[in-house]
Design a protein around this motif. Sequence first.
Motif, PDB file in Angstrom:
ATOM      1  N   VAL A   1       0.835  -1.199   0.000  1.00  0.00           N
ATOM      2  CA  VAL A   1       0.000   0.000   0.000  1.00  0.00           C
ATOM      3  C   VAL A   1       0.872   1.252   0.000  1.00  0.00           C
ATOM      4  N   SER A   2       1.858   1.282   0.884  1.00  0.00           N
ATOM      5  CA  SER A   2       2.714   2.455   1.015  1.00  0.00           C
ATOM      6  C   SER A   2       3.734   2.550  -0.113  1.00  0.00           C
ATOM      7  N   GLU A   3       4.422   1.452  -0.380  1.00  0.00           N
ATOM      8  CA  GLU A   3       5.512   1.480  -1.360  1.00  0.00           C
ATOM      9  C   GLU A   3       4.971   1.651  -2.780  1.00  0.00           C
ATOM     10  N   GLY A   4       3.861   0.989  -3.070  1.00  0.00           N
ATOM     11  CA  GLY A   4       3.301   1.054  -4.415  1.00  0.00           C
ATOM     12  C   GLY A   4       2.726   2.401  -4.779  1.00  0.00           C
ATOM     13  N   THR A   5       2.428   3.247  -3.788  1.00  0.00           N
ATOM     14  CA  THR A   5       1.854   4.561  -4.064  1.00  0.00           C
ATOM     15  C   THR A   5       2.858   5.692  -3.868  1.00  0.00           C
ATOM     16  N   ARG A   6       4.125   5.359  -3.606  1.00  0.00           N
ATOM     17  CA  ARG A   6       5.136   6.413  -3.469  1.00  0.00           C
ATOM     18  C   ARG A   6       5.193   7.238  -4.748  1.00  0.00           C
TER      19      ARG A   6
ATOM     20  N   PRO B   1      11.897   4.930  -6.622  1.00  0.00           N
ATOM     21  CA  PRO B   1      13.062   4.654  -7.466  1.00  0.00           C
ATOM     22  C   PRO B   1      12.805   3.489  -8.417  1.00  0.00           C
ATOM     23  N   TRP B   2      13.185   3.668  -9.669  1.00  0.00           N
ATOM     24  CA  TRP B   2      13.028   2.701 -10.753  1.00  0.00           C
ATOM     25  C   TRP B   2      11.571   2.572 -11.225  1.00  0.00           C
ATOM     26  N   GLY B   3      10.627   3.098 -10.502  1.00  0.00           N
ATOM     27  CA  GLY B   3       9.224   2.947 -10.872  1.00  0.00           C
ATOM     28  C   GLY B   3       8.718   4.155 -11.640  1.00  0.00           C
ATOM     29  N   ARG B   4       7.621   3.978 -12.365  1.00  0.00           N
ATOM     30  CA  ARG B   4       7.012   5.104 -13.067  1.00  0.00           C
ATOM     31  C   ARG B   4       6.483   6.099 -12.051  1.00  0.00           C
ATOM     32  N   ARG B   5       6.699   7.360 -12.307  1.00  0.00           N
ATOM     33  CA  ARG B   5       6.225   8.388 -11.391  1.00  0.00           C
ATOM     34  C   ARG B   5       4.710   8.501 -11.469  1.00  0.00           C
ATOM     35  N   LEU B   6       4.103   8.765 -10.328  1.00  0.00           N
ATOM     36  CA  LEU B   6       2.657   8.940 -10.257  1.00  0.00           C
ATOM     37  C   LEU B   6       2.364  10.432 -10.213  1.00  0.00           C
ATOM     38  N   ALA B   7       2.130  11.001 -11.403  1.00  0.00           N
ATOM     39  CA  ALA B   7       2.000  12.455 -11.528  1.00  0.00           C
ATOM     40  C   ALA B   7       0.864  13.004 -10.673  1.00  0.00           C
ATOM     41  N   GLY B   8      -0.231  12.252 -10.574  1.00  0.00           N
ATOM     42  CA  GLY B   8      -1.356  12.729  -9.777  1.00  0.00           C
ATOM     43  C   GLY B   8      -1.001  12.875  -8.313  1.00  0.00           C
ATOM     44  N   PHE B   9      -0.229  11.922  -7.780  1.00  0.00           N
ATOM     45  CA  PHE B   9       0.165  11.984  -6.376  1.00  0.00           C
ATOM     46  C   PHE B   9       1.304  12.976  -6.150  1.00  0.00           C
ATOM     47  N   ILE B  10       2.101  13.249  -7.178  1.00  0.00           N
ATOM     48  CA  ILE B  10       3.109  14.306  -7.054  1.00  0.00           C
ATOM     49  C   ILE B  10       2.406  15.652  -6.922  1.00  0.00           C
ATOM     50  N   ALA B  11       1.357  15.847  -7.716  1.00  0.00           N
ATOM     51  CA  ALA B  11       0.608  17.110  -7.663  1.00  0.00           C
ATOM     52  C   ALA B  11      -0.208  17.234  -6.383  1.00  0.00           C
TER      53      ALA B  11
END
Length: 364
Positions: A150-155, A159-169
Amino acid sequence: MADFKEELSPGLIERLGSELAGASASFERATFEQLAIDGLDERELMARLDWIACALTKTTPPSPEDADRMIRGALDRGGLQDWASMAVNAYIAQTMLDRPDIGLPLLAALTSRYTAEFAIRPFIDAQYETTMGYLRAWTRDPDEHVRRLVSEGTRPRLPWGRRLAGFIADPTPTLELLDALVDDESLYVRRSVANHLNDIAKDHPDLVLETARRWAASTTQGDFVVRHGLRTLIKRGRPEAMEILGFDPDAVIEITDFTCTPASIAIGDAVTISFTLQAEEATRAAIDYVIHYQGARGPKSGKVFKLTVRDLPAGQPARFSREHRFGHVSVRTIHPGPHRIEVQVNGRILDGTIIEITEDEVSS
């Protein structure tokens, strides 16, 4: 990454083929192994995962229900360990985005074999509401690996994973998940929560400070999470972060005898940073040093290195020393020229000096 990619080898592909064939007679093992091995060597780590997943897509049963039975059969037989599970995760992310009712429970079943933190991210983008529903439920899962997912998958910046633009915003939805995990009994989960909070700090420092204050005041196991989750803001010298962790950014601390020797070195050599600190009143001190590396186009912003945390008694001098080597590493190229070194205590720069680095690298 060059070392990790060797884990995705022809031997692993053959093992994966054997495990899936043992669980389903309709799995085209020979074709899978041929497709997956051909062209593998020329690819890097994440590209290898995608390559193997594509081979699985072409050779597994076309029905999601049949594929689900095959994968769960291999799991029941004790298969799909470590990197083999990662390849299956990538296959699920490629083929089951329109069937989250099958794909997401499969990722939950697979994540304890290594991790499904990369594969769940396409589901967040493609099936946001459904995936968030699963994630909220998983915060109460008895398996710590699922709770960590839950925590790691939504970071936002995994690192190495696709960025989650919605959660960055807007990280508000992930903070709601972290609220349910900050007091988790598992240090494995809490460490992920801390790393996630540190991710958010890079884009929303004020929101992280607000969250850290709330957790520090209201949680039973939040001290570890807050301390590690604020590390970027501590390195940046944010006084609010210092105060949350019990450091006084306004404490009167004097620095003397500050030296960096030698004053000129070759690339690959080291300097010794030494100094004395004396506090006017007893205080807890976060003691770091900052290096402004010379870049190809001039000096870079400071890189903070942790030195120590020390309780400084009132009026008593304390001596500190640290060797720092200026050698090329994977994330940093050393350029010749002036490099500024500073001492930072409780987020404040107390002194600094320049050393000169020359072109010639010392051979080991």
